[in-house]
Design an enzyme around this catalytic site. Structure first.
Site, PDB file in Angstrom:
ATOM      1  N   HIS A 167      55.270  67.256  49.192  1.00 50.85           N
ATOM      2  CA  HIS A 167      55.297  66.272  48.106  1.00 50.85           C
ATOM      3  C   HIS A 167      54.424  66.813  46.964  1.00 50.85           C
ATOM      4  CE1 HIS A 167      54.233  62.398  46.160  1.00 50.85           C
ATOM      5  NE2 HIS A 167      55.283  61.882  46.764  1.00 50.85           N
ATOM      6  N   LYS A 224      52.356  52.266  52.463  1.00 48.83           N
ATOM      7  CA  LYS A 224      53.533  52.702  53.216  1.00 48.83           C
ATOM      8  C   LYS A 224      53.483  52.221  54.658  1.00 48.83           C
ATOM      9  CE  LYS A 224      53.910  56.990  50.532  1.00 48.83           C
ATOM     10  NZ  LYS A 224      55.081  56.864  49.655  1.00 48.83           N
ATOM     11  N   GLN A 245      53.637  59.979  55.491  1.00 48.73           N
ATOM     12  CA  GLN A 245      54.867  59.540  56.168  1.00 48.73           C
ATOM     13  C   GLN A 245      54.731  59.552  57.691  1.00 48.73           C
ATOM     14  OE1 GLN A 245      57.203  58.164  54.572  1.00 48.73           O
ATOM     15  NE2 GLN A 245      56.902  58.872  52.469  1.00 48.73           N
ATOM     16  N   CYS A 260      59.739  63.262  44.300  1.00 50.85           N
ATOM     17  CA  CYS A 260      58.458  63.942  44.102  1.00 50.85           C
ATOM     18  C   CYS A 260      58.380  65.243  44.877  1.00 50.85           C
ATOM     19  CB  CYS A 260      57.274  63.054  44.486  1.00 50.85           C
ATOM     20  SG  CYS A 260      57.190  61.553  43.551  1.00 50.85           S
ATOM     21  N   ASP A 288      48.852  65.996  55.078  1.00 51.88           N
ATOM     22  CA  ASP A 288      49.383  64.864  54.326  1.00 51.88           C
ATOM     23  C   ASP A 288      50.074  63.949  55.336  1.00 51.88           C
ATOM     24  OD1 ASP A 288      51.007  63.110  52.973  1.00 51.88           O
ATOM     25  OD2 ASP A 288      51.760  64.573  51.534  1.00 51.88           O
TER      26      ASP A 288
HETATM   27  C1  LIG Z   1      54.788  62.968  51.970  1.00 44.86           C
HETATM   28  C2  LIG Z   1      54.075  62.186  50.919  1.00 44.86           C
HETATM   29  N1  LIG Z   1      52.879  62.616  50.485  1.00 44.86           N
HETATM   30  C3  LIG Z   1      52.186  61.961  49.553  1.00 44.86           C
HETATM   31  C4  LIG Z   1      52.658  60.806  48.985  1.00 44.86           C
HETATM   32  C5  LIG Z   1      51.845  60.154  47.905  1.00 44.86           C
HETATM   33  O1  LIG Z   1      51.334  58.942  48.308  1.00 44.86           O
HETATM   34  P1  LIG Z   1      50.627  57.977  47.250  1.00 44.86           P
HETATM   35  O2  LIG Z   1      51.559  57.887  46.087  1.00 44.86           O
HETATM   36  O3  LIG Z   1      50.484  56.702  47.968  1.00 44.86           O
HETATM   37  O4  LIG Z   1      49.330  58.603  46.881  1.00 44.86           O
HETATM   38  C6  LIG Z   1      53.892  60.309  49.407  1.00 44.86           C
HETATM   39  C7  LIG Z   1      54.446  59.067  48.837  1.00 44.86           C
HETATM   40  O5  LIG Z   1      55.169  58.986  47.908  1.00 44.86           O
HETATM   41  C8  LIG Z   1      54.618  61.026  50.386  1.00 44.86           C
HETATM   42  O6  LIG Z   1      55.811  60.597  50.791  1.00 44.86           O
END
Ligand SMILES: Cc1ncc(COP(=O)(O)O)c(C=O)c1O
Lengths: 407, 148
Positions: free
Chosen positions: A122, A225, A202, A362, A199
């Site tokens: 991401h 999430k 998910q 993203c 990370d």
């Molecule tokens: C794999 C992954 N990493 C990071 C994020 C970023 O999370 P946040 O926007 O809550 O900081 C997301 C969510 O969109 C994600 O799916």
């Protein structure tokens, strides 16, 4: 086993019509819905004991502090951290990863060092590393993807060398659903004296995560999430590492002594929580964890696994369907349908009350890897059921027919 | 169950422009290039404009995106080519008002003057898609600015 239909009933938002059809919410990977218990916990805090934490001596302040710190305890148990010192509240996954990059990264990287990532990350697990690499002269290396969207351990072994200082990897891909072998990768990273930053945006919402068993050095996730509120997330870090790290934000709450020209910091975890913290958010996250524990993370995982298998099976019966990612996967399906552009497809589904995501999710580098400009994604959570899948599949067939006619 | 309301968005003319875009390709010789994308969804347009003597002499585009974004680009190039730059900008302003669902009476043009572009009026009912429709027009405006 928990009755999942009774779980679904606890999400008031799901009980509504959108564009004249019952809402089918299939965008939980972007953000999950919230059960009444979480909504009430946040509302009760504001109605009954809103106060700042760690300050003053009045009664409401004590309640607020108990709520806030109680949530930290719950997070600690939920991911099996060894101490509350290892649980730092942040704004979310993005802020958590940025904190590691700006603090640990800045202090440990120099020219010639390498940061190893995968091609499925991401943006929030790419850009912080790009920025710190530019600032320190370190270099980024990417673990390639196999045809099915997985990585090979042999590639990890090849790319992680004595030059590697940081391995940053998602536990579960938000596009492919790939579940990465974090425990094995952590072993390889540690053999080279590198740290692994995971990370978990998910993974934590959807499966049992034990940070000690994984031997992760840092682990980041977002409350929104996992049935919790927006605006709060967690950075887990091993105490031995966090203790040596400099805070990134300075100000109230995080200090011990403040002199005119120098100050000292509070102990862990508070030295990383400058300013009035996200009190309502933490209380909501604590309630979300209670909720998930009641359902049971094994049940959540089993339920989603069944749903996603069913969804893939049904979706694959549609002519012209391309599904990205491996067979063994987390509860999401990213796809393209014939020549229907994902935005057009998502608009058509939306007009039937079906919410899916369309775009690059993203993950622009991954989209280029898949050689698509955009994709559509249906993602599932504990409140979805087979009927949702049936409605999706039916909607996709209608969409194909509709655009087949006009194109 | 059908897609009745979708027909206000996906008009036949739009689909026609999407399937057989006008002015898709690359301009030869001297021209201005503007690359623009829609970072939230990945739509991308590469617009080339030949501006001489205060007139849009020619326009072509390349790119990728949904039917709305690509059809809008095709229609935009079709309408601005041969027009004075000032007029092209006025039409762009009118288009923007059309997307916002604003009154169009104050504009110098009638919808009928705009040809195929009228078909995009339905987009204003789909707020999530307005950005798709306006991408090419923003690129054109930026190209004109570059020319100054
Ligand atoms: C794999 C992954 N990493 C990071 C994020 C970023 O999370 P946040 O926007 O809550 O900081 C997301 C969510 O969109 C994600 O799916």
């Amino acid at each position: 086993m928990t009755n999942m239909e009774s779980v679904r009933k606890q999400f008031p938002i799901l009980n509504q019509e959108v564009n004249g059809h019952p809402l089918v919410y299939l965008d939980s990977s972007a953000t999950s819905q919230k059960p009444s218990s979480v909504i009430d916990a946040v509302s009760d805090y504001y109605k009954q004991y809103n106060s700042n934490v760690h300050r003053g001596v009045h009664t409401l302040g004590t309640y607020a502090t108990e709520g806030y710190e109680g949530a930290r305890e719950k997070v600690k148990d939920f991911i099996n951290a060894s101490s509350i010192k290892e649980v730092i509240f942040t704004r979310g996954t993005t802020t958590a990863i940025n904190t590691v990059a700006s603090s640990y990264g800045r202090d440990h990287l120099q020219s010639g060092d390498e940061i190893v990532l995968t091609k499925m990350e991401h943006h929030s697990n790419i850009i912080p590393w790009q920025q710190i690499a530019k600032a320190t002269g370190a270099e980024l290396k990417y673990i390639p993807l196999q045809e099915d969207g997985t990585i090979l351990i042999e590639d990890v072994e090849k790319l992680v060398t004595e030059r590697t200082k940081i391995v940053a990897m998602t536990h579960v891909s938000n596009v492919l659903g790939t579940i990465n072998p974090i425990k094995e990768v952590a072993k390889i990273a540690h053999k080279q004296n590198a740290v692994i930053v995971v990370d978990g945006a998910q993974s934590v919402p959807h499966m049992r995560v034990d940070v000690q068993d994984l031997d992760a050095d840092f682990y980041a996730f977002s409350a929104h999430k996992m049935c919790g509120p927006t605006g709060i997330g967690v950075l887990y870090g091993k105490k031995s590492l966090l203790e040596k790290m400099e805070p990134v934000e300075f100000g109230g709450e995080m200090i011990d002594f403040v002199n005119l020209h120098d100050s000292t910091w509070k102990e862990l975890p508070w030295k990383f929580e400058g300013g009035t913290p996200i009190i309502a958010g933490a209380i909501g996250l604590g309630k979300a964890i209670d909720f998930l524990n009641e359902v049971g993370m094994d049940n959540v995982e089993a339920h989603e696994s069944e749903l996603v298998s069913y969804a893939m099976e049904q979706m694959n019966t549609i002519d012209g369907m391309t599904i990205y990612g491996p067979k063994k996967r987390a509860g999401l399906v990213t796809f393209n349908l014939d020549d229907v552009h994902p935005h057009d497809g998502a608009t058509a589904l939306d007009s039937l009350g079906i919410a899916v995501r369309a775009g690059h999710h993203c993950a622009q580098p991954l989209m280029r890897e898949l050689q698509v400009a955009a994709t559509a994604r249906a993602s599932f959570y504990l409140y979805n059921n087979k009927q949702d899948v049936d409605l999706l599949v039916d909607g996709l067939k209608k969409t194909k027919e509709y655009f087949g006619d006009v194109f | 169950m059908s897609f009745n309301n979708l027909d206000t968005l996906y008009r036949q003319v739009i689909m026609d422009h999407y399937k057989t875009p006008r002015n898709r390709g690359k301009l030869e010789g001297d021209h201005i290039t503007v690359e623009m994308n829609n970072p939230t969804c990945g739509d991308r347009i590469d617009l080339q404009l030949k501006l001489d003597d205060g007139i849009v002499q020619d326009a072509k585009f390349e790119g990728e995106g949904c039917s709305i974004s690509m059809a809008s680009a095709s229609m935009m190039t079709q309408v601005v080519v041969g027009k004075p730059i000032e007029e092209a900008l006025k039409i762009s302003k009118m288009f923007s008002d059309m997307m916002l669902g604003n009154e169009l009476e104050d504009h110098d043009y009638d919808l009928e003057d705009l040809g195929d572009i009228q078909a995009l009026q339905g987009v204003s009912k789909f707020p999530a898609r307005i950005k798709c429709a306006t991408l090419a027009w923003k690129a054109m405006e930026q190209g004109v600015e570059k020319n100054d």
